[in-house]
Design an enzyme around this catalytic site. Structure first.
Site, PDB file in Angstrom:
ATOM      1  N   ASP B 177      17.495  11.799  28.085  1.00  0.00           N
ATOM      2  CA  ASP B 177      16.688  12.888  27.309  1.00  0.00           C
ATOM      3  C   ASP B 177      15.218  12.043  27.363  1.00  0.00           C
ATOM      4  O   ASP B 177      15.206  11.059  26.889  1.00  0.00           O
ATOM      5  CB  ASP B 177      17.135  12.912  26.036  1.00  0.00           C
ATOM      6  CG  ASP B 177      18.570  13.518  25.826  1.00  0.00           C
ATOM      7  OD1 ASP B 177      18.946  14.056  24.808  1.00  0.00           O
ATOM      8  OD2 ASP B 177      19.242  13.460  26.776  1.00  0.00           O
ATOM      9  N   HIS B 179      12.717  14.550  26.038  1.00  0.00           N
ATOM     10  CA  HIS B 179      12.262  15.581  25.187  1.00  0.00           C
ATOM     11  C   HIS B 179      10.735  15.374  24.944  1.00  0.00           C
ATOM     12  O   HIS B 179      10.130  15.211  23.823  1.00  0.00           O
ATOM     13  CB  HIS B 179      12.888  15.124  23.590  1.00  0.00           C
ATOM     14  CG  HIS B 179      14.265  15.450  23.529  1.00  0.00           C
ATOM     15  ND1 HIS B 179      14.580  16.986  23.689  1.00  0.00           N
ATOM     16  CD2 HIS B 179      15.418  15.086  23.434  1.00  0.00           C
ATOM     17  CE1 HIS B 179      15.719  16.988  23.545  1.00  0.00           C
ATOM     18  NE2 HIS B 179      16.299  15.875  23.327  1.00  0.00           N
ATOM     19  N   ASP B 206      17.303  17.676  29.217  1.00  0.00           N
ATOM     20  CA  ASP B 206      16.634  17.508  28.130  1.00  0.00           C
ATOM     21  C   ASP B 206      15.236  16.999  28.260  1.00  0.00           C
ATOM     22  O   ASP B 206      14.716  15.908  27.488  1.00  0.00           O
ATOM     23  CB  ASP B 206      17.236  16.813  26.723  1.00  0.00           C
ATOM     24  CG  ASP B 206      18.285  17.729  26.142  1.00  0.00           C
ATOM     25  OD1 ASP B 206      18.866  17.496  25.074  1.00  0.00           O
ATOM     26  OD2 ASP B 206      18.473  18.937  26.833  1.00  0.00           O
ATOM     27  N   ASP B 209      10.878  19.971  24.594  1.00  0.00           N
ATOM     28  CA  ASP B 209      11.227  20.322  23.210  1.00  0.00           C
ATOM     29  C   ASP B 209      11.021  19.040  22.438  1.00  0.00           C
ATOM     30  O   ASP B 209      11.179  17.822  22.909  1.00  0.00           O
ATOM     31  CB  ASP B 209      12.491  20.676  23.004  1.00  0.00           C
ATOM     32  CG  ASP B 209      12.754  22.207  23.109  1.00  0.00           C
ATOM     33  OD1 ASP B 209      13.918  22.580  23.515  1.00  0.00           O
ATOM     34  OD2 ASP B 209      11.791  22.968  23.190  1.00  0.00           O
ATOM     35  N   ARG B 210      10.498  19.298  21.527  1.00  0.00           N
ATOM     36  CA  ARG B 210      10.152  18.177  20.378  1.00  0.00           C
ATOM     37  C   ARG B 210       8.824  17.498  20.628  1.00  0.00           C
ATOM     38  O   ARG B 210       8.073  17.287  19.773  1.00  0.00           O
ATOM     39  CB  ARG B 210      11.472  17.019  20.090  1.00  0.00           C
ATOM     40  CG  ARG B 210      12.903  17.965  19.801  1.00  0.00           C
ATOM     41  CD  ARG B 210      13.448  16.953  19.289  1.00  0.00           C
ATOM     42  NE  ARG B 210      14.964  17.515  18.865  1.00  0.00           N
ATOM     43  CZ  ARG B 210      15.169  17.991  17.619  1.00  0.00           C
ATOM     44  NH1 ARG B 210      14.200  18.074  16.743  1.00  0.00           N
ATOM     45  NH2 ARG B 210      16.355  18.474  17.487  1.00  0.00           N
ATOM     46  N   ASN B 238      21.165  20.852  27.433  1.00  0.00           N
ATOM     47  CA  ASN B 238      20.845  22.083  26.748  1.00  0.00           C
ATOM     48  C   ASN B 238      19.633  22.464  26.166  1.00  0.00           C
ATOM     49  O   ASN B 238      19.682  23.783  25.805  1.00  0.00           O
ATOM     50  CB  ASN B 238      22.157  21.797  25.539  1.00  0.00           C
ATOM     51  CG  ASN B 238      21.199  20.678  24.655  1.00  0.00           C
ATOM     52  OD1 ASN B 238      21.251  19.626  25.061  1.00  0.00           O
ATOM     53  ND2 ASN B 238      21.441  21.128  23.383  1.00  0.00           N
ATOM     54  N   HIS B 239      18.670  21.906  26.251  1.00  0.00           N
ATOM     55  CA  HIS B 239      17.395  22.123  25.989  1.00  0.00           C
ATOM     56  C   HIS B 239      16.713  23.035  27.029  1.00  0.00           C
ATOM     57  O   HIS B 239      15.516  23.417  26.901  1.00  0.00           O
ATOM     58  CB  HIS B 239      16.735  20.966  25.406  1.00  0.00           C
ATOM     59  CG  HIS B 239      16.892  20.765  23.939  1.00  0.00           C
ATOM     60  ND1 HIS B 239      15.992  21.165  22.930  1.00  0.00           N
ATOM     61  CD2 HIS B 239      17.730  20.135  23.304  1.00  0.00           C
ATOM     62  CE1 HIS B 239      16.456  20.940  21.719  1.00  0.00           C
ATOM     63  NE2 HIS B 239      17.503  20.153  21.909  1.00  0.00           N
ATOM     64  N   HIS B 290      24.927  16.277  31.434  1.00  0.00           N
ATOM     65  CA  HIS B 290      24.186  16.041  30.223  1.00  0.00           C
ATOM     66  C   HIS B 290      25.153  15.580  29.117  1.00  0.00           C
ATOM     67  O   HIS B 290      24.592  14.782  28.384  1.00  0.00           O
ATOM     68  CB  HIS B 290      23.273  17.268  29.954  1.00  0.00           C
ATOM     69  CG  HIS B 290      22.468  16.941  28.816  1.00  0.00           C
ATOM     70  ND1 HIS B 290      21.438  16.075  28.683  1.00  0.00           N
ATOM     71  CD2 HIS B 290      22.536  17.458  27.401  1.00  0.00           C
ATOM     72  CE1 HIS B 290      20.855  16.269  27.632  1.00  0.00           C
ATOM     73  NE2 HIS B 290      21.560  17.065  26.815  1.00  0.00           N
ATOM     74  N   ARG B 361      27.824  20.171  16.234  1.00  0.00           N
ATOM     75  CA  ARG B 361      26.850  20.983  17.190  1.00  0.00           C
ATOM     76  C   ARG B 361      27.111  22.566  17.135  1.00  0.00           C
ATOM     77  O   ARG B 361      26.056  23.354  17.501  1.00  0.00           O
ATOM     78  CB  ARG B 361      27.143  20.577  18.594  1.00  0.00           C
ATOM     79  CG  ARG B 361      26.854  19.226  18.705  1.00  0.00           C
ATOM     80  CD  ARG B 361      25.681  18.647  18.917  1.00  0.00           C
ATOM     81  NE  ARG B 361      25.476  17.455  19.686  1.00  0.00           N
ATOM     82  CZ  ARG B 361      24.345  16.607  19.921  1.00  0.00           C
ATOM     83  NH1 ARG B 361      23.252  17.236  19.880  1.00  0.00           N
ATOM     84  NH2 ARG B 361      24.470  15.568  20.635  1.00  0.00           N
ATOM     85  N   HIS B 388      22.389  13.472  25.912  1.00  0.00           N
ATOM     86  CA  HIS B 388      22.566  14.311  24.847  1.00  0.00           C
ATOM     87  C   HIS B 388      22.645  13.706  23.354  1.00  0.00           C
ATOM     88  O   HIS B 388      22.373  14.456  22.318  1.00  0.00           O
ATOM     89  CB  HIS B 388      23.914  15.125  24.843  1.00  0.00           C
ATOM     90  CG  HIS B 388      24.175  16.218  24.275  1.00  0.00           C
ATOM     91  ND1 HIS B 388      23.101  17.345  23.896  1.00  0.00           N
ATOM     92  CD2 HIS B 388      25.252  16.674  23.659  1.00  0.00           C
ATOM     93  CE1 HIS B 388      23.804  18.258  23.362  1.00  0.00           C
ATOM     94  NE2 HIS B 388      24.816  17.912  22.991  1.00  0.00           N
TER      95      HIS B 388
END
Lengths: 154, 629
Positions: B177, B179, B206, B209-210, B238-239, B290, B361, B388
């Protein structure tokens, strides 16, 4: 009277369980054996490394667990007794101060290193950590009066 | 002195020197243990809140599908199709013409000094991009769109599962990830070299995001993908999903950076995300994906399904709803594409055997060592590399060495919260881990303090948002009405309302006051918190509800406000609010929301600036206010 004691024991057991859970990565009531020292100390106890090992031996008294994990069911009764008996109380801060003072008014970096090789020696990592935090990088001196509050204040 | 010596278990003749040494060591280890405890529970606060948010997110999405149904049957004025379809962009039919179309339609002014890409891309273009992003420049929208359409074209040719071999290159690097943390990507390239034929990479999802540079990360990764399509590989996370992006910041980032073209960019991105491959297998032995696996994971099925058809949470909304209602095990059917992909992108490993729904989750499952072993036996695998999950050291090994989690976003929750890491896989397929952290810190104690206060701040906001529920839970234990209850009762009340599984007893000193008798003054946890703006007209319960669901409301508003003007009509707002509260079973007086809205400034033309509205329900910490005033 019996119920009051039971309530105290129940409260202690809850406290231990919750501290245990913080280190229980997979939520399966086991922690890595290397974290036991941390858990015991975070419950307010003040053992040295030999004492931690002694407790571990008690936990593993029947079967030596080769997996490197400690199960809560074994840990709980041993730790509950420790807290009930109030073992491993902290040495008062003024004694700590006295310990520093007696070594010298201040400790040179080399002295710190030497000092920590006796007793229950620090690991390399612990040594570096303490030196980084405690010793003034410019003068190579540990001003214990500055360092003391860092050890003592939560 | 003697007492001390005996206490320490030393012989009486022990020198004071060794006594002093032991004392110092004891105190040091004691302090470090306390610090470690604080660090751990700070991280678990962050993680609990994050997962609880994700779970709420899924409730929202499943309710979105239901909302759609409700509105259609209630025959509302065509709002539904407007609201619940994605931002539209002109359909581009012939992809070969894409590049030229963008060139014609979008002008790049002479004043633009950023990189000017020419297709097909070369290493110079990649370097120009890296250089530009280091200097915080933006890539012009035309080039972004061209890049994305080329990326889509290339990804479409790829199978769901890519097979790689280590036979001709030295090592393959696997990253987890990111992010949106551009600094981490740049650090990885600095330490490990840029992608090339001799330096192959797999990025395990991922990317967005963030963090605040999700767009730049995508641009860099896609550019290298186009230049070295056989040497840089991307797996979907998943993002990489439209609905997640709405909530976790990527959509906002794009709309702010590309004020004129964000809609087109997001639309194209939606396509690109759906074409990202699902997994990579190295030497037929190492599976990289992932999230994780489940007991129904079938690699042949995964390879054959139409991955681009499973897009965004909206499609899986109804399925998720039945998941939440624990019909999970019975509802799962092998042939459902959605569930298979859900498992791949969302599952987490656990040490207990079995495969159970991942209730943390809200999607995917928890898979045990037996599930891993079975899959490995079936497909003759040796290792599973997944991401993840946040890991303080950047990586973690589980299932007896078979499963590796790799997480490459350092300082994920807070400055200094964790390291990132990547894996180097040699032709013997032995993994080597490289850890890093973007900023240096010197004093661990101050660091823990920073992380801790950030974590506690988030937690206090959650506490405030559940004020009424907590107050009534406390009252149930306080039979004498003294305002005080035992620590035990307080901890149980907190857990039952907030459901975050945190060590409440340990956190107590930071959250609430205790009197010398050991009883907790339970209302004191609300003392230092209040709402942003005085909302005189609002019922306290209503204000609190708005506070709690602020993030969800933000998503809904963003969906309704299709042109991102920041304004929605009073009527739209009212309808949405009513639906929302009725679906969640919240009791609200009919006209209370109207009164509330009136009390907040809004344009007299019947539109609400919902950002202003939401700001009003932002929890402010009183100490913060003091500092700023």
């Amino acid at each position: 009277m019996a119920s009051r004691k039971d309530a105290v024991v129940a409260e202690i057991e809850k406290k231990i369980t919750k501290a245990f859970e913080v280190f229980d990565r997979e939520s399966n009531k086991t922690v890595d054996v290397r974290e036991i020292g941390c858990i015991i100390r975070s419950l307010g106890c003040f053992p040295n490394e030999a004492e931690v090992q002694e407790l571990l031996d008690q936990v593993n008294i029947e079967v030596e667990d080769p997996s490197g994990f400690v199960h809560l069911d074994k840990f709980l009764p041993v730790m509950t007794k420790v807290l009930l008996d109030e073992r491993f109380q902290p040495i008062p801060e003024d004694v700590l101060l006295h310990a520093f003072e007696s070594l010298k008014g201040y400790l040179l970096r080399q002295n710190v290193i030497l000092c920590c090789f006796s007793g229950e020696p620090f690991t390399q990592e612990e040594m570096e950590d303490m030196l980084n935090v405690a010793v003034d990088p410019e003068t190579n001196i540990l001003h214990y009066r500055d360092y003391l509050p860092k050890l003592v204040i939560d | 002195m003697e007492k001390v010596t005996t206490n320490l278990g030393l012989s009486k003749s022990a020198s004071w020197g060794s006594v002093a040494a032991i004392l110092i060591q004891k105190w040091y280890r004691f302090t470090m243990a306390r610090l470690e405890m604080r660090r751990r529970y700070s991280l678990s606060i962050f993680q609990s809140i994050e997962y609880a948010d994700e779970q709420d997110q899924l409730i929202l999405v499943s309710s979105q599908a239901k909302l759609e149904l409700w509105w259609k049957t209630a025959n509302q004025n065509g709002l539904v199709s407007q609201i619940f379809t994605s931002p539209s962009a002109p359909q581009v039919v012939d992809e070969g013409l894409c590049l030229k179309e963008f060139e014609k339609k979008i002008d790049v002014p002479d004043s633009y000094y950023g990189p000017r890409l020419s297709f097909p891309l070369t290493a110079e273009d990649a370097n120009a991009l890296l250089h530009a992003f280091r200097n915080e420049q933006l890539l012009h929208a035309r080039y972004v769109l061209q890049l994305l359409s080329e990326t889509r074209r290339v990804l479409k040719e790829m199978p769901n599962i890519t097979h790689l071999s280590t036979s001709y290159s030295k090592e393959i690097t696997v990253c987890g990830d990111l992010h949106g943390n551009l600094d981490d990507l740049l650090l990885i390239f600095y330490k490990n070299g840029l992608p090339s034929e001799q330096n192959r990479y797999v990025f395990n999802g991922d990317f967005v995001d963030r963090g605040k540079n999700s767009m730049e990360i995508l641009i860099i990764l896609f550019a290298f993908l186009l230049i070295y399509p056989n040497d840089l590989h991307l797996n979907r996370g998943n993002h990489e999903d439209y609905i997640m992006n709405l909530r976790y910041g990527f959509t906002k980032e794009v709309s702010k950076k590309y004020k004129d073209h964000w809609k087109q960019i997001l639309c194209l991105l939606r396509d690109v995300f759906s074409w990202l491959p699902l997994a990579t297998i190295i030497d037929s032995k190492v599976l990289i994906l992932h999230g994780g696996i489940s007991d129904t994971t079938d690699l042949d099925f995964l390879n054959a399904l139409e991955r681009n058809k499973v897009r965004d949470r909206t499609d899986v909304g109804i399925i998720l709803f039945s998941l939440k209602n624990s019909a999970y095990i019975h509802e799962r059917k092998k042939e459902t594409q959605d569930l298979h992909i859900l498992d791949i992108l969302w599952s987490d490993p656990r040490s207990q055997n079995g495969c159970t729904p991942n209730k943390c989750r809200g999607g995917g499952c928890y898979f045990g060592p037996d599930v891993t072993a079975k899959l490995f036996a079936r497909y003759n695998l040796k290792m599973l590399i997944r991401s993840h999950e946040f890991k303080p050291e950047g990586y973690e090994i589980s299932h007896d060495g078979k499963v590796i989690t790799i997480f490459s976003a350092s300082n994920y929750y807070e400055e200094g919260s964790n390291r990132g890491a990547y894996i180097k896989l040699n032709p013997e397929l032995t993994p080597r881990f490289v850890q890093y952290q973007v900023s240096k810190f010197t004093r661990r104690k101050n660091l823990v303090g920073t992380i801790e206060s950030a974590a506690l701040k988030s937690l206090r906001e959650k506490i405030y948002a559940h004020r009424s529920e907590l107050t009534s839970a406390f009252a149930q234990y306080d039979t004498n009405g003294t305002g005080r209850i035992s620590v035990n009762d307080w901890a149980e009340a907190m857990e039952s309302v907030l459901q975050l599984e945190l060590p409440w007893r340990m956190l107590r000193p930071q959250l609430v006051q205790m009197n010398p008798d050991g009883e907790v003054d339970f209302m004191s946890c609300f003392y230092d918190l209040k709402m942003g703006q005085p909302t005189k007209e609002a019922q306290p319960a209503l204000a609190e509800t708005l506070c709690r669901y602020r993030k969800d409301l933000e998503i809904i508003f963003n969906i309704i406000d299709k042109d991102h003007s920041g304004l929605i009509s009073f009527e739209e707002f009212s309808q949405t609010w009513r639906l929302f509260t009725s679906h969640l079973g919240i009791e609200v007086e009919d006209d209370s929301i109207d009164k509330l809205v009136l009390s907040i400034d809004y344009n007299k033309d019947g539109h609400i600036d919902f950002n202003e509205f939401l700001e009003a329900f932002h929890v402010v910490h009183r100490l913060e206010k003091k500092a700023n005033s």
